[in-house]
Enzyme design. Structure first.
Site, PDB file in Angstrom:
ATOM      1  N   GLY A  15       0.855  -1.235   0.152  1.00  0.00           N
ATOM      2  CA  GLY A  15       0.182  -0.450   0.150  1.00  0.00           C
ATOM      3  C   GLY A  15       0.696   1.277  -0.175  1.00  0.00           C
ATOM      4  O   GLY A  15       0.646   2.703   0.790  1.00  0.00           O
ATOM      5  N   ALA A  16       2.001   1.181  -0.846  1.00  0.00           N
ATOM      6  CA  ALA A  16       2.628   2.461  -0.461  1.00  0.00           C
ATOM      7  C   ALA A  16       3.170   3.618  -1.388  1.00  0.00           C
ATOM      8  O   ALA A  16       2.929   4.785  -2.205  1.00  0.00           O
ATOM      9  CB  ALA A  16       4.245   2.085  -0.830  1.00  0.00           C
ATOM     10  N   THR A  17       1.116   3.123  -2.047  1.00  0.00           N
ATOM     11  CA  THR A  17       1.363   4.402  -3.120  1.00  0.00           C
ATOM     12  C   THR A  17       0.646   5.433  -3.359  1.00  0.00           C
ATOM     13  O   THR A  17       0.681   7.140  -4.013  1.00  0.00           O
ATOM     14  CB  THR A  17       0.002   3.525  -4.423  1.00  0.00           C
ATOM     15  OG1 THR A  17      -1.247   3.613  -4.132  1.00  0.00           O
ATOM     16  CG2 THR A  17       0.894   2.517  -5.477  1.00  0.00           C
ATOM     17  N   GLY A  19      -0.576   8.006   1.317  1.00  0.00           N
ATOM     18  CA  GLY A  19      -1.042   8.189   2.646  1.00  0.00           C
ATOM     19  C   GLY A  19      -0.153   7.379   3.464  1.00  0.00           C
ATOM     20  O   GLY A  19       1.841   8.018   2.651  1.00  0.00           O
ATOM     21  N   ILE A  20       0.497   7.462   4.301  1.00  0.00           N
ATOM     22  CA  ILE A  20       1.523   6.456   4.961  1.00  0.00           C
ATOM     23  C   ILE A  20       2.371   5.524   4.228  1.00  0.00           C
ATOM     24  O   ILE A  20       3.379   5.546   4.452  1.00  0.00           O
ATOM     25  CB  ILE A  20       1.054   5.759   6.745  1.00  0.00           C
ATOM     26  CG1 ILE A  20      -0.139   6.733   7.298  1.00  0.00           C
ATOM     27  CG2 ILE A  20       1.901   5.335   7.290  1.00  0.00           C
ATOM     28  CD1 ILE A  20      -0.940   6.132   8.522  1.00  0.00           C
ATOM     29  N   GLY A  21       1.815   5.035   3.706  1.00  0.00           N
ATOM     30  CA  GLY A  21       2.556   3.834   3.173  1.00  0.00           C
ATOM     31  C   GLY A  21       3.285   4.179   2.164  1.00  0.00           C
ATOM     32  O   GLY A  21       4.724   4.112   1.721  1.00  0.00           O
ATOM     33  N   SER A 147      -3.963  -0.378  14.140  1.00  0.00           N
ATOM     34  CA  SER A 147      -4.081   0.719  14.322  1.00  0.00           C
ATOM     35  C   SER A 147      -5.599   1.147  15.886  1.00  0.00           C
ATOM     36  O   SER A 147      -5.671  -0.434  16.718  1.00  0.00           O
ATOM     37  CB  SER A 147      -5.889   0.800  13.733  1.00  0.00           C
ATOM     38  OG  SER A 147      -6.961   1.489  14.382  1.00  0.00           O
ATOM     39  N   TYR A 172     -14.258  -3.563  10.325  1.00  0.00           N
ATOM     40  CA  TYR A 172     -12.602  -2.856   9.931  1.00  0.00           C
ATOM     41  C   TYR A 172     -11.560  -2.993  11.577  1.00  0.00           C
ATOM     42  O   TYR A 172     -11.074  -3.603  11.741  1.00  0.00           O
ATOM     43  CB  TYR A 172     -13.398  -1.158   9.920  1.00  0.00           C
ATOM     44  CG  TYR A 172     -11.434  -0.598  10.080  1.00  0.00           C
ATOM     45  CD1 TYR A 172     -10.579  -0.496   9.056  1.00  0.00           C
ATOM     46  CD2 TYR A 172     -11.110   0.401  11.510  1.00  0.00           C
ATOM     47  CE1 TYR A 172      -9.207  -0.044   9.067  1.00  0.00           C
ATOM     48  CE2 TYR A 172     -10.045   0.914  11.007  1.00  0.00           C
ATOM     49  CZ  TYR A 172      -9.041   0.749   9.855  1.00  0.00           C
ATOM     50  OH  TYR A 172      -7.716   1.629  10.073  1.00  0.00           O
TER      51      TYR A 172
END
Length: 269
Positions: A15-17, A19-21, A147, A172
């Site tokens: 998920g590096a595309t 936000g935090i990633g 989280s 979630y």
């Protein structure tokens, strides 16, 4: 805090595309690490690498784009096979990719509730498939971006897909609790971290405002640094090690979750 050079390290960030990633990938690359940038599609992963080179002045030779849609477990298997072939030694796996559970109950083509699969099962499968690369040398570690909402979660053992009673927040929270419990699995050294409430696409689940994704990412990157000693199964709230929800460190829960996850991802136990 002194910033150590990470030029000998290879790190996969899911998920590096955005936000935090994305910010985690940027900070790691700026410190010299070779970063495997994962995106849902090849286009998104390559675009993120291009942005890092252009906007963050990162050496493009240190970035590798990888793609897998976590709503399809076969793509996770393909991703793992490619990583093992191209990077047989992996120092850190950052399990960051995540999604808010949708308003309506949604099941993937693999038959799992979508948030449980994307946020937990895909990472469970990926971690185990990458175990040979993470354990080629001592010191390999996994950082699960979890989280604080895991504290409100419960795992519905008889109905993990929540087909009977669905609530997006409960779905979630269950996925985050599972990811936090998974850090205590003894097969690889892993920790979980709540990076703070950040201004990302998940913000509406928490609050109206948050800190920058870069600030959240700094807490993730700290745990990727071999100079920072970690304890398997530990949970961090930003930079502080704190006790997770009681279920997250119960040996019985850890084993039961592994059994459930093996069943759901089709892995031999």
């Amino acid at each position: 805090m002194s910033v150590s050079d990470l030029s000998s390290r290879t790190v996969l960030v899911t998920g590096a595309t955005s936000g935090i990633g994305y910010q985690t990938a940027r900070l790691l690359a700026e410190r010299g690490a070779t970063v495997l940038v994962h995106g849902r599609t090849a286009e998104e992963a390559h675009a993120a690498c291009d942005r890092l080179v252009t906007l963050a002045d990162v050496d493009g030779a240190r970035l590798c784009a990888f793609a897998a849609d976590f709503t399809r477990l076969e793509e996770v298997e393909t991703l793992a096979a490619r990583v093992l072939a191209e990077h047989p030694h992996l120092d850190v796996l950052v399990n960051n990719a995540g999604m808010a559970a949708p308003e309506r109950h949604t099941v993937t083509s693999d038959g799992n509730e979508i948030a449980f699969q994307v946020n937990f099962l895909a990472h469970y499968l990926l971690t185990h498939l990458l175990e040979p690369a993470l354990t080629t040398d001592p010191g390999g570690r996994v950082v699960n971006v979890s989280s604080s909402l895991h504290r409100t979660g419960s795992i519905q053992w008889n109905d993990p897909n929540r087909t009977r009673r669905y609530s997006r927040l409960a779905a979630y929270a269950q996925s985050q609790l599972a990811l936090t419990v998974f850090a205590a699995d003894p097969r690889v050294t892993a920790v979980s971290v709540h990076p703070g409430i950040c201004t990302t696409s998940l913000l509406p689940l928490y609050a109206h405002e948050g800190v920058s994704p870069a600030e959240g990412a700094s807490h993730v990157v700290r745990l990727c640094d071999p100079a920072v000693e970690i304890v398997n199964g530990a949970y961090y709230d930003r930079d502080h090690r704190v006790e997770p929800a009681p279920a997250a460190s119960e040996e019985r829960t850890v084993k039961r979750l592994a059994k459930l996850a093996d069943l759901l991802v089709g892995q031999p136990a």
